[in-house]
Structures are given as structure tokens and as C-alpha cells.
Design a protein around this motif. Sequence first.
Motif, PDB file in Angstrom:
ATOM      1  N   ASP A  67     -28.406 -15.548  33.689  1.00  0.00           N
ATOM      2  CA  ASP A  67     -28.111 -15.145  35.069  1.00  0.00           C
ATOM      3  C   ASP A  67     -29.158 -14.141  35.537  1.00  0.00           C
ATOM      4  OD1 ASP A  67     -25.503 -16.544  35.244  1.00  0.00           O
ATOM      5  OD2 ASP A  67     -24.919 -15.091  33.717  1.00  0.00           O
ATOM      6  N   ARG A  68     -29.526 -13.248  34.633  1.00  0.00           N
ATOM      7  CA  ARG A  68     -30.527 -12.231  34.955  1.00  0.00           C
ATOM      8  C   ARG A  68     -31.493 -12.092  33.783  1.00  0.00           C
ATOM      9  NH1 ARG A  68     -27.079  -7.536  38.298  1.00  0.00           N
ATOM     10  NH2 ARG A  68     -26.362  -8.981  39.925  1.00  0.00           N
ATOM     11  N   ARG A  94     -38.199 -20.114  36.280  1.00  0.00           N
ATOM     12  CA  ARG A  94     -37.847 -21.057  37.350  1.00  0.00           C
ATOM     13  C   ARG A  94     -37.388 -22.394  36.759  1.00  0.00           C
ATOM     14  NH1 ARG A  94     -42.049 -20.435  40.341  1.00  0.00           N
ATOM     15  NH2 ARG A  94     -43.278 -22.015  39.236  1.00  0.00           N
ATOM     16  N   GLY A  97     -33.910 -22.249  35.344  1.00  0.00           N
ATOM     17  CA  GLY A  97     -32.836 -21.973  36.290  1.00  0.00           C
ATOM     18  C   GLY A  97     -32.297 -20.564  36.229  1.00  0.00           C
ATOM     19  N   VAL A  98     -33.156 -19.605  35.884  1.00  0.00           N
ATOM     20  CA  VAL A  98     -32.737 -18.201  35.817  1.00  0.00           C
ATOM     21  C   VAL A  98     -32.294 -17.725  37.202  1.00  0.00           C
ATOM     22  CG1 VAL A  98     -33.595 -15.845  35.465  1.00  0.00           C
ATOM     23  CG2 VAL A  98     -34.179 -17.655  33.833  1.00  0.00           C
ATOM     24  N   GLY A  99     -31.218 -16.958  37.233  1.00  0.00           N
ATOM     25  CA  GLY A  99     -30.682 -16.501  38.512  1.00  0.00           C
ATOM     26  C   GLY A  99     -31.564 -15.492  39.218  1.00  0.00           C
ATOM     27  N   SER A 100     -32.066 -14.497  38.484  1.00  0.00           N
ATOM     28  CA  SER A 100     -32.922 -13.472  39.083  1.00  0.00           C
ATOM     29  C   SER A 100     -33.729 -12.793  37.986  1.00  0.00           C
ATOM     30  CB  SER A 100     -32.097 -12.433  39.862  1.00  0.00           C
ATOM     31  OG  SER A 100     -31.220 -11.722  38.992  1.00  0.00           O
ATOM     32  N   LEU A 132     -37.849 -17.003  43.386  1.00  0.00           N
ATOM     33  CA  LEU A 132     -36.765 -16.448  42.583  1.00  0.00           C
ATOM     34  C   LEU A 132     -36.358 -15.068  43.111  1.00  0.00           C
ATOM     35  CD1 LEU A 132     -38.053 -17.300  38.997  1.00  0.00           C
ATOM     36  CD2 LEU A 132     -35.967 -18.192  40.056  1.00  0.00           C
ATOM     37  N   PRO A 133     -35.072 -14.802  43.230  1.00  0.00           N
ATOM     38  CA  PRO A 133     -34.644 -13.441  43.561  1.00  0.00           C
ATOM     39  C   PRO A 133     -35.148 -12.487  42.484  1.00  0.00           C
ATOM     40  CG  PRO A 133     -32.815 -14.984  43.722  1.00  0.00           C
ATOM     41  CD  PRO A 133     -33.924 -15.712  43.040  1.00  0.00           C
ATOM     42  N   HIS A 134     -35.617 -11.325  42.893  1.00  0.00           N
ATOM     43  CA  HIS A 134     -36.175 -10.424  41.883  1.00  0.00           C
ATOM     44  C   HIS A 134     -36.101  -8.976  42.337  1.00  0.00           C
ATOM     45  CE1 HIS A 134     -39.572 -11.438  44.558  1.00  0.00           C
ATOM     46  NE2 HIS A 134     -39.989 -10.198  44.317  1.00  0.00           N
ATOM     47  N   ASP A 188     -24.762  -4.622  41.251  1.00  0.00           N
ATOM     48  CA  ASP A 188     -25.160  -5.363  42.448  1.00  0.00           C
ATOM     49  C   ASP A 188     -25.950  -4.443  43.384  1.00  0.00           C
ATOM     50  OD1 ASP A 188     -23.835  -7.687  41.597  1.00  0.00           O
ATOM     51  OD2 ASP A 188     -21.920  -6.955  42.409  1.00  0.00           O
ATOM     52  N   LEU A 191     -31.187  -6.533  44.227  1.00  0.00           N
ATOM     53  CA  LEU A 191     -32.078  -7.662  44.465  1.00  0.00           C
ATOM     54  C   LEU A 191     -32.924  -7.429  45.714  1.00  0.00           C
ATOM     55  CD1 LEU A 191     -29.902 -10.806  43.663  1.00  0.00           C
ATOM     56  CD2 LEU A 191     -31.762  -9.815  42.314  1.00  0.00           C
TER      57      LEU A 191
END
Length: 295
Positions: A67-68, A94, A97-100, A132-134, A188, A191
Amino acid sequence: MIVVTAASGALGRLVIDQLTARCPADRVVAAVRDPGKAAELSARGIRVRIGDYDAPATLRDAFEGADRLLLISSPELDPTRRADQHRAAIDAARQAGVGSIVYTSFLGADTQADGMTAAHHTTERALSVSGLPHTVLRHPFYSEAFLNESLRTAVASGHLADGTGGRGLNTALRSDLAEAAARVLTEDGHLGRAYDFTGSLWDYGQLAKALSRLSGRPVVTRDRPDRAPGAQGWLEDQVRTGALEQQTDDLLDVLGHPATPLDQAVSTILTPPLTPQPPSAPTRARHQGPHIDLA
């Protein structure tokens, strides 16, 4: 699931410690080049996967299900190769499929594309176009480059060799930076952010006073007449230009508390304390600078 690259390194291990204090060990994956160096992590219930910056296929496998991802910058010194390793890791993330991604960059990498920041600048640009969110964590120099076992020699001699010209240093301990990374990975609201981390400003005069106060022995600074050899001389050159005096509240804000104060950092190094020296005992001064550890 949270994956940490370079997890068997000095920073990586501290991040793992912080993460396992915040979430179950089976939610943490340590990606390492050599699993043999991560036996202690496995014994703690942390999944260890092979993740070699020079072998992109291993990175895809290591990042599967994440996920992260904490992408700790490669220790490679050549900036071109280092940037290539980071790009390979981003591509692997990428594909997996990594979330961030959370990336450990360096102060100034957003604007400076040469020298020590070259690979970081390239990596930040690669992240920005990756889709990708980062989150970017721009680190200062580690305090350990200056605050280390050599301070015990300074206490013993009564002299702290100083090549900084009295300028300030905004360094931070690995432990504080590791805690900040763990918070970003488990909280949270981070990001899309880029944090410029700095510790509280300190100088060698303050360091000498801290050594005196904590050791019970007088320690004074002594200007180094000649440039120190190697990395130490280069680093002190940066300090003398004022390059390490930038200050932000980003580390304080992410930690939720002040970074480790100078006295506490020095006290840890001087434990166990040196035996107090009788006033009549002779001392012998030595020019002893700190061992430089930039990575």
C-alpha cells in the motif's frame, strides 16, 4: 502493507523499529539486497524480501502488495547510477501496483540539479511524472556526521577541533528522521507534500559547552588551521558558507514534538561517562575531528 527498501541499513532499521511500534510486524516488509544481513528482522516476524536496486525484477517482487513504499535513497555515490537505480525502483513500484511512495531526498533537491543533490533532483522529477501518489522527505545532513564517538576524544583532550568558522548546523539524528518517516507512512494527510526537514540550529561553541557540562571536564573549541582531509573538509566547507543554516518547522510539525536536543544527543554518546579527571592531572591536546558519515 508497508515496504521499506534498504531496510538492513542504518536508517532502514530505525524506520522498521518505528513502524513495528505503530502497526503489527506482519504488515511490514523489509526489502534488502542480502537477506543474510536481515536475520534479526526475520526473527521479529518481519517479512524479508530480496530487493536489489541493481536488479529491477527483484524490486517488482519485493513491492508486490504494498500500500505504501518507503524508497530510501541508494548509497551509490555516482549520481548517474544512483538516479538510474531510483528510476528503476519507481518503475517497479508502478508495475507492482504500489499505492504510494515516500522518498528520502535531500535539502535543496527541488532547485539544485548538480553535486550532491543531482540524483535526488532527478528522482523527484521522475516521481512527479510517474503518476504515483508520493511524498518527499528532504533530509539535512545526519547529526552523526558530527556527533559521534570522536567527541569522547575531544573530552579527554579538552579541545574540540572546529573547522566550521562558527557557522550553524541544521543537522538531524537518524532516529528523528526515522520517526518522521514512520509517521508519514502510517498517517493520513501527507500525500502530495514535500517536507524540508531540519533540526534545531547548533554550532561548535554550543557543542563544546554541552561536552563540558555533561562530562564535568572543560572543553574548548580550537580552530583547525588547515582544511581537514577528504569528506570532512568538504563538509566543513559547506558549513562555513552557511549552507547548513536553513531552518524550517517541517520536522517539528511531522514529529509533533521537538527533535532531539543537542544535550540529549551528546549525553547518549558520552554514556558510559568518562571518569572525571583530577584538576592536577596533565592533559594532552589532540586535533581530532569528527568521523564523517554522510549516508
